[in-house]
Design an enzyme around this catalytic site. Structure first.
Site, PDB file in Angstrom:
ATOM      1  N   GLY A 189       0.951  -1.031   0.211  1.00  0.00           N
ATOM      2  CA  GLY A 189      -0.064  -0.010   0.035  1.00  0.00           C
ATOM      3  C   GLY A 189       0.823   1.208  -0.165  1.00  0.00           C
ATOM      4  CE1 TYR A 190       3.543   2.801  -4.015  1.00  0.00           C
ATOM      5  CE2 TYR A 190       1.345   1.184  -4.181  1.00  0.00           C
ATOM      6  CZ  TYR A 190       3.070   1.689  -4.536  1.00  0.00           C
ATOM      7  OH  TYR A 190       3.564   0.894  -5.390  1.00  0.00           O
ATOM      8  CG  LEU A 191       2.281   4.900   4.340  1.00  0.00           C
ATOM      9  CD1 LEU A 191       3.558   4.840   5.363  1.00  0.00           C
ATOM     10  CD2 LEU A 191       0.930   4.831   5.366  1.00  0.00           C
ATOM     11  CG  LEU A 198      -3.352   7.193   0.428  1.00  0.00           C
ATOM     12  CD1 LEU A 198      -2.588   7.955  -0.554  1.00  0.00           C
ATOM     13  CD2 LEU A 198      -4.469   8.277   1.043  1.00  0.00           C
TER      14      LEU A 198
END
Length: 151
Positions: A29-31, A81
């Site tokens: 996942g992407y912060l 996100l």
């Protein structure tokens, strides 16, 4: 400075499955998904990683990756996100190079991509039989933009 030089392709057929010497289950996942800087959290089996990537110019970008406790990585994935990406990675040796083939799960299925990391820009390599159209530099195929709404 750590540089990543990578070429990415769509996969046309599944001969990579038989050619693979290793298969890994990945959740990521992407912060942060800003095109100039992404911050990715990933679990690969029972290991965790955090990666910071700079803007891509051609086939090259800055990349810094660090192993972190898998418990922390799992906690951070909950902060990411949407969507969290799930994929199965096949490690495929071909013509003296290592190819990584990602078969995406969930809403991204049946997408399958293949990547090769190079030591220097312009390095020669042969493409395996499963490789199709090159999508290097196409933001639509960056993992950070897969599954995100388009404006």
């Amino acid at each position: 400075m750590a540089l990543e030089i990578e070429h990415k392709f769509l996969v046309e057929e599944d001969s990579y499955i038989e050619m693979a010497v290793e298969v890994r289950e990945i959740r990521q996942g992407y912060l942060q998904r800003d095109p100039a800087r992404t911050v990715r959290v990933r679990t690969v089996g029972d290991r965790g990683y955090i990666t910071v990537k700079g803007i891509t110019v051609g086939d090259t970008r800055r990349e810094y990756e660090y192993e972190i406790p898998v418990v922390d990585a799992r906690d951070m994935l909950a902060m990411c996100l949407p969507p969290v990406i799930e994929k199965r990675r096949y490690v495929v040796p071909f013509a003296g190079k290592i190819w990584e083939v990602d078969r995406f799960g969930g809403p991204l299925a049946p997408l399958v991509t293949a990547e090769i990391e190079l030591s220097e820009p312009g390095e020669h390599y042969e493409t395996p039989p499963f490789v199709g159209r090159e999508v290097t530099g196409d933001p639509a195929y960056y993992n950070s933009s897969l599954g995100t709404p388009r404006s």
